[in-house]
Write a protein that holds these residues in place. Structure first.
Motif, PDB file in Angstrom:
ATOM      1  N   VAL A  42      -7.479   5.658  -4.901  1.00 20.97           N
ATOM      2  CA  VAL A  42      -7.453   6.759  -5.860  1.00 20.97           C
ATOM      3  C   VAL A  42      -7.849   8.071  -5.188  1.00 20.97           C
ATOM      4  O   VAL A  42      -7.215   9.112  -5.388  1.00 20.97           O
ATOM      5  CB  VAL A  42      -8.388   6.469  -7.060  1.00 20.97           C
ATOM      6  CG1 VAL A  42      -8.478   7.697  -7.971  1.00 20.97           C
ATOM      7  CG2 VAL A  42      -7.883   5.265  -7.842  1.00 20.97           C
ATOM      8  N   GLU A  43      -8.893   8.018  -4.373  1.00 18.82           N
ATOM      9  CA  GLU A  43      -9.330   9.216  -3.660  1.00 18.82           C
ATOM     10  C   GLU A  43      -8.303   9.613  -2.598  1.00 18.82           C
ATOM     11  O   GLU A  43      -8.110  10.805  -2.323  1.00 18.82           O
ATOM     12  CB  GLU A  43     -10.693   8.971  -3.001  1.00 18.82           C
ATOM     13  CG  GLU A  43     -11.318  10.207  -2.384  1.00 18.82           C
ATOM     14  CD  GLU A  43     -11.531  11.331  -3.384  1.00 18.82           C
ATOM     15  OE1 GLU A  43     -11.325  12.506  -3.006  1.00 18.82           O
ATOM     16  OE2 GLU A  43     -11.873  11.036  -4.561  1.00 18.82           O
ATOM     17  N   ALA A  44      -7.632   8.626  -2.029  1.00 19.44           N
ATOM     18  CA  ALA A  44      -6.585   8.912  -1.050  1.00 19.44           C
ATOM     19  C   ALA A  44      -5.458   9.715  -1.699  1.00 19.44           C
ATOM     20  O   ALA A  44      -4.946  10.677  -1.114  1.00 19.44           O
ATOM     21  CB  ALA A  44      -6.032   7.609  -0.474  1.00 19.44           C
ATOM     22  N   VAL A  45      -5.108   9.339  -2.918  1.00 20.00           N
ATOM     23  CA  VAL A  45      -4.058  10.063  -3.646  1.00 20.00           C
ATOM     24  C   VAL A  45      -4.499  11.504  -3.902  1.00 20.00           C
ATOM     25  O   VAL A  45      -3.721  12.449  -3.713  1.00 20.00           O
ATOM     26  CB  VAL A  45      -3.728   9.352  -4.976  1.00 20.00           C
ATOM     27  CG1 VAL A  45      -2.806  10.213  -5.847  1.00 20.00           C
ATOM     28  CG2 VAL A  45      -3.062   8.006  -4.700  1.00 20.00           C
ATOM     29  N   THR A 104       0.836  -1.207   0.000  1.00 10.01           N
ATOM     30  CA  THR A 104       0.000   0.000   0.000  1.00 10.01           C
ATOM     31  C   THR A 104       0.866   1.250   0.000  1.00 10.01           C
ATOM     32  O   THR A 104       0.612   2.205  -0.736  1.00 10.01           O
ATOM     33  CB  THR A 104      -0.918   0.004   1.234  1.00 10.01           C
ATOM     34  OG1 THR A 104      -1.812  -1.109   1.168  1.00 10.01           O
ATOM     35  CG2 THR A 104      -1.716   1.297   1.326  1.00 10.01           C
ATOM     36  N   GLU A 105       1.899   1.255   0.817  1.00 14.13           N
ATOM     37  CA  GLU A 105       2.821   2.391   0.912  1.00 14.13           C
ATOM     38  C   GLU A 105       3.448   2.698  -0.445  1.00 14.13           C
ATOM     39  O   GLU A 105       3.474   3.850  -0.898  1.00 14.13           O
ATOM     40  CB  GLU A 105       3.895   2.069   1.946  1.00 14.13           C
ATOM     41  CG  GLU A 105       4.897   3.185   2.192  1.00 14.13           C
ATOM     42  CD  GLU A 105       5.832   2.838   3.333  1.00 14.13           C
ATOM     43  OE1 GLU A 105       5.346   2.683   4.466  1.00 14.13           O
ATOM     44  OE2 GLU A 105       7.045   2.702   3.090  1.00 14.13           O
ATOM     45  N   GLU A 135       3.882   6.045  -5.200  1.00 13.52           N
ATOM     46  CA  GLU A 135       4.092   6.118  -6.649  1.00 13.52           C
ATOM     47  C   GLU A 135       3.052   7.014  -7.317  1.00 13.52           C
ATOM     48  O   GLU A 135       3.389   7.875  -8.151  1.00 13.52           O
ATOM     49  CB  GLU A 135       4.025   4.715  -7.255  1.00 13.52           C
ATOM     50  CG  GLU A 135       4.199   4.703  -8.768  1.00 13.52           C
ATOM     51  CD  GLU A 135       4.034   3.324  -9.373  1.00 13.52           C
ATOM     52  OE1 GLU A 135       4.332   3.160 -10.564  1.00 13.52           O
ATOM     53  OE2 GLU A 135       3.592   2.402  -8.656  1.00 13.52           O
ATOM     54  N   LYS A 136       1.795   6.853  -6.940  1.00 13.06           N
ATOM     55  CA  LYS A 136       0.726   7.630  -7.559  1.00 13.06           C
ATOM     56  C   LYS A 136       0.804   9.106  -7.175  1.00 13.06           C
ATOM     57  O   LYS A 136       0.559   9.989  -8.009  1.00 13.06           O
ATOM     58  CB  LYS A 136      -0.645   7.059  -7.166  1.00 13.06           C
ATOM     59  CG  LYS A 136      -0.886   5.634  -7.651  1.00 13.06           C
ATOM     60  CD  LYS A 136      -0.743   5.519  -9.155  1.00 13.06           C
ATOM     61  CE  LYS A 136      -1.018   4.097  -9.625  1.00 13.06           C
ATOM     62  NZ  LYS A 136      -0.794   3.952 -11.101  1.00 13.06           N
ATOM     63  N   VAL A 137       1.156   9.390  -5.919  1.00 11.94           N
ATOM     64  CA  VAL A 137       1.287  10.785  -5.481  1.00 11.94           C
ATOM     65  C   VAL A 137       2.441  11.455  -6.221  1.00 11.94           C
ATOM     66  O   VAL A 137       2.323  12.609  -6.667  1.00 11.94           O
ATOM     67  CB  VAL A 137       1.500  10.868  -3.957  1.00 11.94           C
ATOM     68  CG1 VAL A 137       1.890  12.279  -3.537  1.00 11.94           C
ATOM     69  CG2 VAL A 137       0.235  10.440  -3.217  1.00 11.94           C
ATOM     70  N   ALA A 138       3.550  10.744  -6.384  1.00 13.64           N
ATOM     71  CA  ALA A 138       4.702  11.296  -7.100  1.00 13.64           C
ATOM     72  C   ALA A 138       4.345  11.611  -8.550  1.00 13.64           C
ATOM     73  O   ALA A 138       4.711  12.668  -9.083  1.00 13.64           O
ATOM     74  CB  ALA A 138       5.872  10.318  -7.038  1.00 13.64           C
ATOM     75  N   LEU A 139       3.613  10.719  -9.187  1.00 17.27           N
ATOM     76  CA  LEU A 139       3.193  10.942 -10.581  1.00 17.27           C
ATOM     77  C   LEU A 139       2.249  12.137 -10.669  1.00 17.27           C
ATOM     78  O   LEU A 139       2.372  12.981 -11.570  1.00 17.27           O
ATOM     79  CB  LEU A 139       2.509   9.689 -11.129  1.00 17.27           C
ATOM     80  CG  LEU A 139       3.410   8.504 -11.458  1.00 17.27           C
ATOM     81  CD1 LEU A 139       2.576   7.273 -11.804  1.00 17.27           C
ATOM     82  CD2 LEU A 139       4.339   8.854 -12.624  1.00 17.27           C
TER      83      LEU A 139
END
Length: 270
Positions: free
Chosen positions: A173-176, A13-14, A19-23
């Protein structure tokens, strides 16, 4: 410009959230791949650093306690130096435990969905749900013990974080989206004072690395190039220890002054 530190009670999960936040932010990502660079700089194997991040020394492990503390110090110093560049998402390097007092470093704790996590444990280890629940509880206890032993901080204490997100309540997705949106708050933008605090923290970490090669039981603080070292030593070795500390610390780039205090009761930062 900011630093986003992602941690979770679940490694997969981490990594996914980081990865998604960085993108989404267009930031560089600092994760365990960075350990190869740290290892090369200190001429050790990357898997030794990974081991230090995952477990504490025991009589059953070959990693001595002194080396364990050194390896963690190597990682901390290199990560803090890398963070001086800003625009970074960090995960997997325990930065949520030692990047403290830095307002533009946003610390996020993501709690994996409990039911999914237990189901994954049961599936991966071919065990029933009841046993998987016990495994999950034990793993959480072990991480608490590790974080306290490594940095004197309980990573399971949710009050330590700027944001806590439970995937039982919100999808990834919403967390990101939530994390990237919150990172735009003015509080998490780089300011002169927070940048200076990070510079001081990085300098203290570099001095700590230099000292741990010759001794244990040291605590280092830095401010504007001035370094204060707290050390525990025998009375008859006090003068020699102080001289050694001043000699080693003064060689670290950025140090302009060194002060040493002998203390018989050292405590880690909380």
């Amino acid at each position: 410009m900011s630093i986003i530190i992602i941690s979770s009670d679940d490694r997969e999960t981490e990594d996914f959230i980081a990865e998604k936040v960085a993108l989404e932010k267009g930031y560089d990502r600092l994760d365990r791949r960075f350990l190869s660079d740290v290892a090369a700089g200190h001429e050790i194997k990357p898997d030794r650093l990974a081991e230090a991040l995952d477990s504490t020394p025991t009589v059953f492990k070959k990693l001595p306690a002194r080396h364990w503390h050194q390896y963690l110090a190597f990682i901390e110093a290199e990560v803090l130096d890398r963070m001086l560049a800003d625009n970074l998402v960090c995960c997997g390097l325990a930065a949520h435990l030692y990047v403290t007092g830095i307002s533009h470093a946003m610390r996020v704790r993501v709690l994996a969905g409990k039911e999914k996590k237990i189901a994954d444990i049961a599936d991966q280890n071919a065990i029933n749900i009841e046993k998987a629940q016990k495994w999950a509880t034990k793993a959480l206890e072990n991480r608490k013990k590790w974080s306290l032993a490594a940095f004197g901080s309980d990573e399971t204490d949710l009050s330590r974080y700027d944001m806590v997100i439970s995937l039982d309540q919100i999808d990834p997705v919403e967390a990101v989206r939530t994390i990237t949106g919150a990172s735009e708050y003015r509080k998490f933008q780089v300011m002169t004072y927070s940048k200076k605090c990070l510079t001081d923290l990085a300098l203290a970490a570099r001095v700590n690395v230099a000292l741990l090669k010759a001794m244990t039981d040291v605590k280092v603080q830095a401010k504007d190039g001035a370094v204060i070292v707290y050390v525990r030593t025998l009375r008859r070795q006090k003068r020699k220890t102080v001289e050694t500390i001043k000699a080693l610390a003064s060689r670290v780039d950025g140090v302009s002054y060194v002060e040493v205090h002998v203390n018989n009761r050292l405590k880690k930062n909380s």
